[in-house]
Design an enzyme around this catalytic site. Structure first.
Site, PDB file in Angstrom:
ATOM      1  N   ASP A 116       1.185   8.421   3.685  1.00 15.37           N
ATOM      2  CA  ASP A 116       0.654   7.221   2.759  1.00 15.37           C
ATOM      3  C   ASP A 116      -0.318   6.476   3.528  1.00 15.37           C
ATOM      4  O   ASP A 116      -0.092   5.808   4.662  1.00 15.37           O
ATOM      5  CB  ASP A 116       1.822   6.375   2.279  1.00 15.37           C
ATOM      6  CG  ASP A 116       1.273   5.803   0.728  1.00 15.37           C
ATOM      7  OD1 ASP A 116       0.141   6.190   0.280  1.00 15.37           O
ATOM      8  OD2 ASP A 116       2.230   4.879   0.423  1.00 15.37           O
ATOM      9  N   HIS A 123      -6.176  -4.669  -2.009  1.00 18.18           N
ATOM     10  CA  HIS A 123      -4.548  -4.443  -2.096  1.00 18.18           C
ATOM     11  C   HIS A 123      -4.171  -4.881  -0.812  1.00 18.18           C
ATOM     12  O   HIS A 123      -3.164  -5.635  -0.338  1.00 18.18           O
ATOM     13  CB  HIS A 123      -4.295  -2.981  -1.883  1.00 18.18           C
ATOM     14  CG  HIS A 123      -2.810  -2.827  -1.889  1.00 18.18           C
ATOM     15  ND1 HIS A 123      -1.803  -3.292  -2.795  1.00 18.18           N
ATOM     16  CD2 HIS A 123      -1.994  -1.908  -0.785  1.00 18.18           C
ATOM     17  CE1 HIS A 123      -0.517  -2.848  -2.346  1.00 18.18           C
ATOM     18  NE2 HIS A 123      -0.653  -2.219  -1.293  1.00 18.18           N
ATOM     19  N   GLU A 189       3.431   1.784  -7.339  1.00 15.26           N
ATOM     20  CA  GLU A 189       2.302   1.659  -6.827  1.00 15.26           C
ATOM     21  C   GLU A 189       1.211   3.046  -7.274  1.00 15.26           C
ATOM     22  O   GLU A 189       1.598   4.035  -7.135  1.00 15.26           O
ATOM     23  CB  GLU A 189       2.267   1.857  -5.146  1.00 15.26           C
ATOM     24  CG  GLU A 189       3.039   0.545  -4.337  1.00 15.26           C
ATOM     25  CD  GLU A 189       2.672   0.433  -2.824  1.00 15.26           C
ATOM     26  OE1 GLU A 189       2.650   1.556  -2.418  1.00 15.26           O
ATOM     27  OE2 GLU A 189       2.930  -0.674  -2.392  1.00 15.26           O
ATOM     28  N   GLU A 191      -1.489   5.450  -7.094  1.00 21.52           N
ATOM     29  CA  GLU A 191      -2.106   5.969  -5.931  1.00 21.52           C
ATOM     30  C   GLU A 191      -2.706   7.293  -6.274  1.00 21.52           C
ATOM     31  O   GLU A 191      -2.287   8.062  -7.476  1.00 21.52           O
ATOM     32  CB  GLU A 191      -1.168   6.067  -4.884  1.00 21.52           C
ATOM     33  CG  GLU A 191      -0.504   4.850  -4.390  1.00 21.52           C
ATOM     34  CD  GLU A 191      -0.010   4.797  -2.826  1.00 21.52           C
ATOM     35  OE1 GLU A 191      -0.450   5.758  -2.003  1.00 21.52           O
ATOM     36  OE2 GLU A 191       0.740   4.010  -2.467  1.00 21.52           O
ATOM     37  N   ASP A 223       4.014   5.612  -5.665  1.00 29.39           N
ATOM     38  CA  ASP A 223       4.862   5.316  -4.581  1.00 29.39           C
ATOM     39  C   ASP A 223       5.619   3.992  -4.927  1.00 29.39           C
ATOM     40  O   ASP A 223       5.403   2.928  -4.581  1.00 29.39           O
ATOM     41  CB  ASP A 223       4.007   4.938  -3.214  1.00 29.39           C
ATOM     42  CG  ASP A 223       4.473   4.405  -2.117  1.00 29.39           C
ATOM     43  OD1 ASP A 223       5.716   4.810  -1.918  1.00 29.39           O
ATOM     44  OD2 ASP A 223       3.998   3.894  -1.218  1.00 29.39           O
ATOM     45  N   ARG A 227      10.246  -4.029  -2.838  1.00 27.13           N
ATOM     46  CA  ARG A 227       9.727  -5.025  -2.136  1.00 27.13           C
ATOM     47  C   ARG A 227      10.600  -5.920  -1.353  1.00 27.13           C
ATOM     48  O   ARG A 227      10.297  -6.372  -0.249  1.00 27.13           O
ATOM     49  CB  ARG A 227       8.788  -6.087  -2.854  1.00 27.13           C
ATOM     50  CG  ARG A 227       7.769  -5.561  -3.568  1.00 27.13           C
ATOM     51  CD  ARG A 227       6.813  -4.555  -2.756  1.00 27.13           C
ATOM     52  NE  ARG A 227       5.846  -3.965  -3.944  1.00 27.13           N
ATOM     53  CZ  ARG A 227       4.913  -3.090  -3.271  1.00 27.13           C
ATOM     54  NH1 ARG A 227       4.995  -2.654  -1.986  1.00 27.13           N
ATOM     55  NH2 ARG A 227       4.161  -2.610  -3.770  1.00 27.13           N
ATOM     56  N   GLN A 230      11.885  -3.726   1.612  1.00 23.65           N
ATOM     57  CA  GLN A 230      10.627  -3.478   2.423  1.00 23.65           C
ATOM     58  C   GLN A 230      10.413  -4.800   3.368  1.00 23.65           C
ATOM     59  O   GLN A 230      10.038  -4.864   4.641  1.00 23.65           O
ATOM     60  CB  GLN A 230       9.347  -3.300   1.668  1.00 23.65           C
ATOM     61  CG  GLN A 230       8.071  -3.001   2.513  1.00 23.65           C
ATOM     62  CD  GLN A 230       6.901  -2.891   1.428  1.00 23.65           C
ATOM     63  OE1 GLN A 230       7.180  -2.787   0.092  1.00 23.65           O
ATOM     64  NE2 GLN A 230       5.624  -2.878   1.919  1.00 23.65           N
ATOM     65  N   LYS A 243      10.567   2.393   1.011  1.00 18.54           N
ATOM     66  CA  LYS A 243       9.692   3.567   0.197  1.00 18.54           C
ATOM     67  C   LYS A 243      10.294   4.807  -0.098  1.00 18.54           C
ATOM     68  O   LYS A 243       9.791   5.795  -1.047  1.00 18.54           O
ATOM     69  CB  LYS A 243       8.572   3.518   1.045  1.00 18.54           C
ATOM     70  CG  LYS A 243       7.770   2.291   1.343  1.00 18.54           C
ATOM     71  CD  LYS A 243       6.740   1.862   0.131  1.00 18.54           C
ATOM     72  CE  LYS A 243       5.933   0.930   0.778  1.00 18.54           C
ATOM     73  NZ  LYS A 243       4.785   0.651  -0.528  1.00 18.54           N
ATOM     74  N   THR A 247       9.230   9.453  -4.440  1.00 14.82           N
ATOM     75  CA  THR A 247       7.534   9.227  -4.784  1.00 14.82           C
ATOM     76  C   THR A 247       7.343  10.332  -5.672  1.00 14.82           C
ATOM     77  O   THR A 247       7.717  11.355  -5.612  1.00 14.82           O
ATOM     78  CB  THR A 247       7.047   9.844  -3.381  1.00 14.82           C
ATOM     79  OG1 THR A 247       7.446   8.732  -2.322  1.00 14.82           O
ATOM     80  CG2 THR A 247       5.449   9.541  -3.336  1.00 14.82           C
ATOM     81  N   GLU A 350       1.200  -7.718  -6.610  1.00 17.39           N
ATOM     82  CA  GLU A 350      -0.039  -8.235  -6.946  1.00 17.39           C
ATOM     83  C   GLU A 350      -0.299  -8.752  -8.436  1.00 17.39           C
ATOM     84  O   GLU A 350      -0.825  -9.792  -8.351  1.00 17.39           O
ATOM     85  CB  GLU A 350      -1.307  -7.275  -6.589  1.00 17.39           C
ATOM     86  CG  GLU A 350      -1.201  -6.710  -5.286  1.00 17.39           C
ATOM     87  CD  GLU A 350      -1.966  -5.475  -5.050  1.00 17.39           C
ATOM     88  OE1 GLU A 350      -1.549  -4.531  -5.304  1.00 17.39           O
ATOM     89  OE2 GLU A 350      -3.243  -5.751  -4.889  1.00 17.39           O
TER      90      GLU A 350
END
Ligand code: CA
Length: 404
Positions: A116, A123, A189, A191, A223, A227, A230, A243, A247, A350
């Site tokens: 990834d 971002h 996420e 992607e 993904d 948080r 992480q 993570k 996925t 975000e």
């Protein structure tokens, strides 16, 4: 034109024709091509017409098909297109068209390695400000190489698979001991994933100009990210359990040649990257992919892929510059696609400023991060030839409560 009766705004027309793995009833999983609301059973129609790759189409992943190489794969795509175009083929092909509602879609590829990247400047700046408010947004290497990490190939799942809320450690509370339990900051996420169809030899680096010989196709990819897990674990070796629990990728893999009309020159990079990441403008392509993030049926963001800083060709060149070889089925993802405007951010981290500014949803509820029962869907399209649209396979998943 196709002899099928497709509505004019049909998202899976002749210019899309993605591949997937389906099973019908008690039948074995095998290769299909999507057209409208139908799946064309390639093994069946190849057997009926004497086409050479019937055994490849009868396999439970796209890997053997991808391994045929780009020239043969283009031939297969042209063959499928001609079957669905020529009125004279209708009688032969019709028995091998299955209604999409009658089949079950499987994971389309046997994922070899999964990488990834982190290729969106917006971002990277946003995450930098949230995770490291006292440091510059971009790490010093960010504009010199496409930053990435190795993810967990074995937990890549197909669209429609429920995602279990992960458990893990979080930052310590007042007693100095880490908290433990189900993640309270589960995120998405948005992607784009690139599927590698050709192997390379150990010690051999792929040049940016060769990328399209190795990339078979494109999927949308979520993904899922915890948080809180992480933030506590990522220094200094990067993402791990925050993570690796799941996925999600779309069931349909769009062949890269379907995006020929969506290729754009990559915006100029300053500072200029090192020579192995540089090439003429056509090799360093951007892609005009228009993405949408939907939460419980409501569009919450529209990330523009064309604003990504690093080209997929540069990601592939960087991934192999040390001599690491590619395998058929390798998957590399772009990293979260975020534009510069708020309604184009590709993660809740975000969109909600780390949960401090929750999104107001149409049903009156608010979201800082994902709740159990939430359904996240990523969709996308790209300009096709002659004003048509090419559809990226959607990826959807529902969050379910932690089992522990
Ligand atoms: Ca990511």
């Amino acid at each position: 034109m196709t002899w099928l009766a497709l509505p004019g705004d049909c998202p899976y027309g002749l210019d899309t024709l993605p591949y997937g793995i389906f099973s019908a009833g008690a039948g074995d999983p095998q290769v299909g091509v999507r057209i409208g609301e139908h799946v064309l059973d390639l093994a069946g129609v190849a057997g009926a017409t004497g086409y050479e790759y019937a055994d490849v189409f009868a396999q439970p992943s796209l890997n053997p098909l991808m391994a045929l190489g780009p020239t043969a794969c283009r031939g297969v795509r042209n063959w499928a297109r001609s079957l669905l175009s020529a009125e004279s083929e209708r009688e032969t092909v019709s028995p091998h068209l299955l209604d999409i509602s009658t089949v079950e879609m499987r994971l389309p590829i046997e994922v070899a390695d999964y990488v990834d990247f982190y290729a969106s400047e917006s971002h990277a700046c946003n995450v930098g400000q949230i995770f490291r408010p006292d440091s510059p947004g971009l790490p010093p290497s960010w504009k010199h190489l496409p930053i990435g990490y190795h993810g967990r190939a074995g937990t890549v799942v197909v669209s429609g698979t429920d995602v279990v809320r992960p458990r893990g450690q979080r930052r310590p509370g007042s007693d100095g001991m880490p908290l433990f339990g189900p993640s309270t900051k589960l995120d998405l996420e948005c992607e784009v994933g690139f599927v590698v169809g050709q192997p390379s030899s150990p010690g051999h680096s792929i040049e940016v100009g060769q990328a399209l010989d190795y990339i078979f196709g494109v999927v949308l990819l979520n993904d899922w990210s915890a948080r809180d897990i992480q933030a506590w674990e990522y220094v200094p070796l990067g993402p791990f359990l925050g993570k690796s629990f799941a996925t999600s990728i779309s069931a349909w893999v769009l062949p890269i040649e379907a995006l020929d009309a969506a290729r754009l020159p990559l915006p100029r990079q300053v500072p200029a990257p090192l020579p192995y990441l540089s090439a003429d403008g056509t090799s360093l392509f951007a892609l005009d992919l228009r993405l949408e993030v939907t939460l419980n049926g409501q569009v919450i963001s529209a990330p523009p892929y064309q604003e990504m800083y690093w080209s997929p060709a540069q990601m592939l060149a960087h991934m192999t510059v040390n001599g690491a070889n590619l395998r058929v089925g390798d998957l590399f993802a772009s990293g979260t696609v975020s534009g510069w405007k708020h309604d184009t951010f590709g993660s809740l981290l975000e969109l909600t400023s780390d949960g401090t500014a929750p999104l107001e949803l149409a049903d009156g509820s608010a979201r800082g991060f994902l709740e159990d029962g939430d359904v996240v869907t990523l969709t996308g399209w790209a300009p096709g030839p002659a004003g048509t649209r090419v559809t990226l396979g959607e990826v959807t998943g529902r969050v379910v409560g932690s089992t522990g």
